[in-house]
Design a protein around this motif. Structure first.
Motif, PDB file in Angstrom:
ATOM      1  N   TYR A   1      51.883  31.676  45.586  1.00 42.08           N
ATOM      2  CA  TYR A   1      51.689  32.152  46.962  1.00 42.08           C
ATOM      3  C   TYR A   1      51.533  31.009  47.967  1.00 42.08           C
ATOM      4  CZ  TYR A   1      50.282  36.750  44.971  1.00 42.08           C
ATOM      5  OH  TYR A   1      50.215  37.943  44.313  1.00 42.08           O
TER       6      TYR A   1
ATOM      7  N   VAL B   1      43.470  28.971  45.347  1.00 43.77           N
ATOM      8  CA  VAL B   1      42.158  29.342  45.897  1.00 43.77           C
ATOM      9  C   VAL B   1      41.047  28.918  44.941  1.00 43.77           C
ATOM     10  CG1 VAL B   1      42.965  31.164  47.451  1.00 43.77           C
ATOM     11  CG2 VAL B   1      42.455  31.712  45.065  1.00 43.77           C
TER      12      VAL B   1
ATOM     13  N   PHE C   1      38.705  30.131  42.928  1.00 45.48           N
ATOM     14  CA  PHE C   1      38.483  30.502  41.518  1.00 45.48           C
ATOM     15  C   PHE C   1      39.492  29.804  40.602  1.00 45.48           C
ATOM     16  CE2 PHE C   1      41.608  33.851  42.546  1.00 45.48           C
ATOM     17  CZ  PHE C   1      42.417  33.822  41.425  1.00 45.48           C
TER      18      PHE C   1
ATOM     19  N   CYS D   1      38.729  33.447  47.472  1.00 44.13           N
ATOM     20  CA  CYS D   1      39.405  34.726  47.245  1.00 44.13           C
ATOM     21  C   CYS D   1      38.357  35.811  47.527  1.00 44.13           C
ATOM     22  CB  CYS D   1      39.894  34.829  45.801  1.00 44.13           C
ATOM     23  SG  CYS D   1      40.387  36.502  45.337  1.00 44.13           S
ATOM     24  N   PRO D   2      38.555  36.622  48.567  1.00 50.22           N
ATOM     25  CA  PRO D   2      37.548  37.642  48.898  1.00 50.22           C
ATOM     26  C   PRO D   2      37.232  38.567  47.734  1.00 50.22           C
ATOM     27  CG  PRO D   2      39.367  37.655  50.501  1.00 50.22           C
ATOM     28  CD  PRO D   2      39.703  36.630  49.475  1.00 50.22           C
ATOM     29  N   MET D   3      38.245  38.879  46.904  1.00 46.52           N
ATOM     30  CA  MET D   3      37.964  39.760  45.770  1.00 46.52           C
ATOM     31  C   MET D   3      36.954  39.124  44.803  1.00 46.52           C
ATOM     32  SD  MET D   3      40.147  40.971  42.589  1.00 46.52           S
ATOM     33  CE  MET D   3      41.631  41.549  43.301  1.00 46.52           C
TER      34      MET D   3
ATOM     35  N   ASN E   1      40.162  36.275  38.802  1.00 47.23           N
ATOM     36  CA  ASN E   1      39.785  36.227  40.223  1.00 47.23           C
ATOM     37  C   ASN E   1      38.301  36.561  40.351  1.00 47.23           C
ATOM     38  OD1 ASN E   1      42.632  36.571  40.021  1.00 47.23           O
ATOM     39  ND2 ASN E   1      42.743  37.233  42.148  1.00 47.23           N
TER      40      ASN E   1
ATOM     41  N   CYS F   1      41.827  43.614  46.343  1.00 47.34           N
ATOM     42  CA  CYS F   1      42.401  42.503  47.102  1.00 47.34           C
ATOM     43  C   CYS F   1      42.775  42.995  48.497  1.00 47.34           C
ATOM     44  CB  CYS F   1      43.635  41.978  46.384  1.00 47.34           C
ATOM     45  SG  CYS F   1      44.651  40.958  47.474  1.00 47.34           S
ATOM     46  N   PRO F   2      42.187  42.426  49.546  1.00 45.29           N
ATOM     47  CA  PRO F   2      42.493  42.892  50.906  1.00 45.29           C
ATOM     48  C   PRO F   2      43.972  42.704  51.271  1.00 45.29           C
ATOM     49  CG  PRO F   2      40.619  41.369  50.904  1.00 45.29           C
ATOM     50  CD  PRO F   2      41.188  41.351  49.524  1.00 45.29           C
ATOM     51  N   THR F   3      44.627  41.733  50.673  1.00 44.94           N
ATOM     52  CA  THR F   3      46.050  41.489  50.990  1.00 44.94           C
ATOM     53  C   THR F   3      46.930  42.561  50.348  1.00 44.94           C
ATOM     54  OG1 THR F   3      45.674  39.125  51.203  1.00 44.94           O
ATOM     55  CG2 THR F   3      47.932  39.812  50.706  1.00 44.94           C
ATOM     56  N   HIS F   4      46.721  42.855  49.072  1.00 49.59           N
ATOM     57  CA  HIS F   4      47.549  43.863  48.401  1.00 49.59           C
ATOM     58  C   HIS F   4      47.245  45.281  48.885  1.00 49.59           C
ATOM     59  CE1 HIS F   4      48.505  40.446  45.835  1.00 49.59           C
ATOM     60  NE2 HIS F   4      49.617  41.102  45.555  1.00 49.59           N
TER      61      HIS F   4
ATOM     62  N   GLU G   1      47.656  44.419  41.496  1.00 51.28           N
ATOM     63  CA  GLU G   1      46.536  44.532  42.441  1.00 51.28           C
ATOM     64  C   GLU G   1      46.822  45.580  43.517  1.00 51.28           C
ATOM     65  OE1 GLU G   1      45.613  40.693  44.063  1.00 51.28           O
ATOM     66  OE2 GLU G   1      45.106  39.891  42.094  1.00 51.28           O
TER      67      GLU G   1
ATOM     68  N   CYS H   1      48.133  36.306  52.281  1.00 53.36           N
ATOM     69  CA  CYS H   1      46.771  35.918  51.889  1.00 53.36           C
ATOM     70  C   CYS H   1      46.390  34.705  52.729  1.00 53.36           C
ATOM     71  CB  CYS H   1      46.712  35.584  50.403  1.00 53.36           C
ATOM     72  SG  CYS H   1      45.095  34.978  49.900  1.00 53.36           S
TER      73      CYS H   1
ATOM     74  N   MET I   1      45.249  31.499  50.871  1.00 59.47           N
ATOM     75  CA  MET I   1      46.286  30.708  50.200  1.00 59.47           C
ATOM     76  C   MET I   1      46.957  29.764  51.198  1.00 59.47           C
ATOM     77  SD  MET I   1      47.044  31.123  46.930  1.00 59.47           S
ATOM     78  CE  MET I   1      46.392  32.107  45.590  1.00 59.47           C
TER      79      MET I   1
END
Ligand code: 13P
Ligand code: SF4
Length: 305
Positions: A29, A64, A66, A89-91, A117, A174-177, A202, A262, A265
């Motif tokens: 990504y 990221v 993690f 990574c917010p998740m 993650n 995941c806020p992006t997915h 995700e 993301c 990323m």
């Protein structure tokens, strides 16, 4: 698109990389120009396998937090650099070690499977790690009816359906997915009726239900190489399109949603890669008590494959 400035940055990075005996690892990504200077570009599983085998003194992790932490878990005697310390990574932050300990008290005897993650402290409370590439395999290898899966409810739901195993899921996402919607896939399928649709696990279950294949980012890269694939609708973060186009210049790749970016990323830039090699910072390291427990969960995953 590379330009004069990028070329000069690239030269400086490659020179310093050699002097420091560093290796540059990049996730699929990352920005195109960052992927292009990396020694290796891959998904989370491939990157952790690379990190487990490297002989370099320094690992520059373009991804990221993690991911850099996982490299540091496996390499306590090497320097692991994350060129922007804010690339999280917010998740991974949707569950803490204390919350997981509480869940374990509620379900004593359960095996804990933790998506990569996640923070090192959460991995340290886990029996197994997994990625989107090997989650089904990891869960199938477990001989226990009671499984806690954290933190991604959607990857957990996908694994549960594929394995037929009931699992207790943590409500992370995941806020992006999440931004990829079923109507986005329907619209692209109507526009490109010949194209196959691949999505990342995700994604929401309603999106997964509409896909032809559900794959990790590395899986999507391999799927796109198949000779029968000439048009592909891609349901994951947009950064992957760069590599797909570079490797398959004659094929058509259609992002499902332009919203699937993301921001973390994208924090890694060529300037920051150079700066991190100059300063040997920001470095990621993990206290040994946490590291050794987290390493056991990561190594159990790597043993499954
Ligand atoms: P992969 O392991 O499939 O590359 O996914 C990592 C990730 O963060 C997806 O959002
Ligand atoms: Fe985390 Fe989602 Fe970004 Fe992957 S795409 S790093 S899961 S926020």
């Amino acid at each position: 698109m590379t330009n004069h400035r990028d070329n000069s940055l690239k030269e400086q990075i490659l020179k310093l990389k050699k002097e420091r005996n560093a290796v540059i690892l990049s996730h699929n990504y990352q920005r195109g120009e960052v992927q292009d200077i990396a020694d290796f570009v891959g998904d989370s599983l491939e990157l952790s396998q690379k990190a487990a085998r490297t002989e370099a003194d320094v690992i520059v992790f373009c991804g990221v937090h993690f991911m850099a932490e996982t490299a540091a878990i496996l390499n306590p005697h090497r320097t692991v650099l994350l060129p922007d310390a804010h690339a999280g990574c917010p998740m991974a932050n949707m569950i803490t070690a204390a919350q997981l300990r509480q869940k374990k008290r509620e379900l004593p005897g359960a095996t804990v499977v933790t998506y990569i993650n996640s923070t090192a402290a959460v991995k340290a409370e886990s029996d197994y790690c997994c990625t989107s590439a090997n989650g089904v395999k990891v869960v199938n290898s477990i001989d226990n009816k009671e499984i806690i899966f954290v933190p991604d409810q959607y990857l957990g739901d996908f694994i549960s359906r594929r394995t037929g195993r009931k699992m207790t899921l943590w409500p992370g996402y995941c806020p992006t997915h999440m931004k990829i919607l079923p109507e986005d896939i329907r619209r692209k399928k109507a526009e490109y009726p010949q194209a196959k649709a691949v999505v990342h696990p995700e994604c929401r279950p309603e999106v997964i239900a509409l896909a032809d294949e559900v794959l990790s980012t590395g899986g999507i890269i391999r799927y796109a190489r198949r000779p029968e694939v000439s048009e592909l609708i891609v349901g994951t973060e947009l950064g992957i399109i760069h590599r797909l186009k570079r490797e398959n210049p004659d094929k058509l790749f259609i992002p499902v949603s332009e919203q699937a970016v993301c921001p973390n990323m994208k924090l890694i830039t060529l300037e920051k890669v150079l700066w991190s090699l100059e300063e040997m910072a920001p470095a990621v390291s993990i206290p040994d008590d946490i590291r050794l427990k987290a390493k056991a969960a990561v190594e159990r995953m790597l043993a499954v494959g």
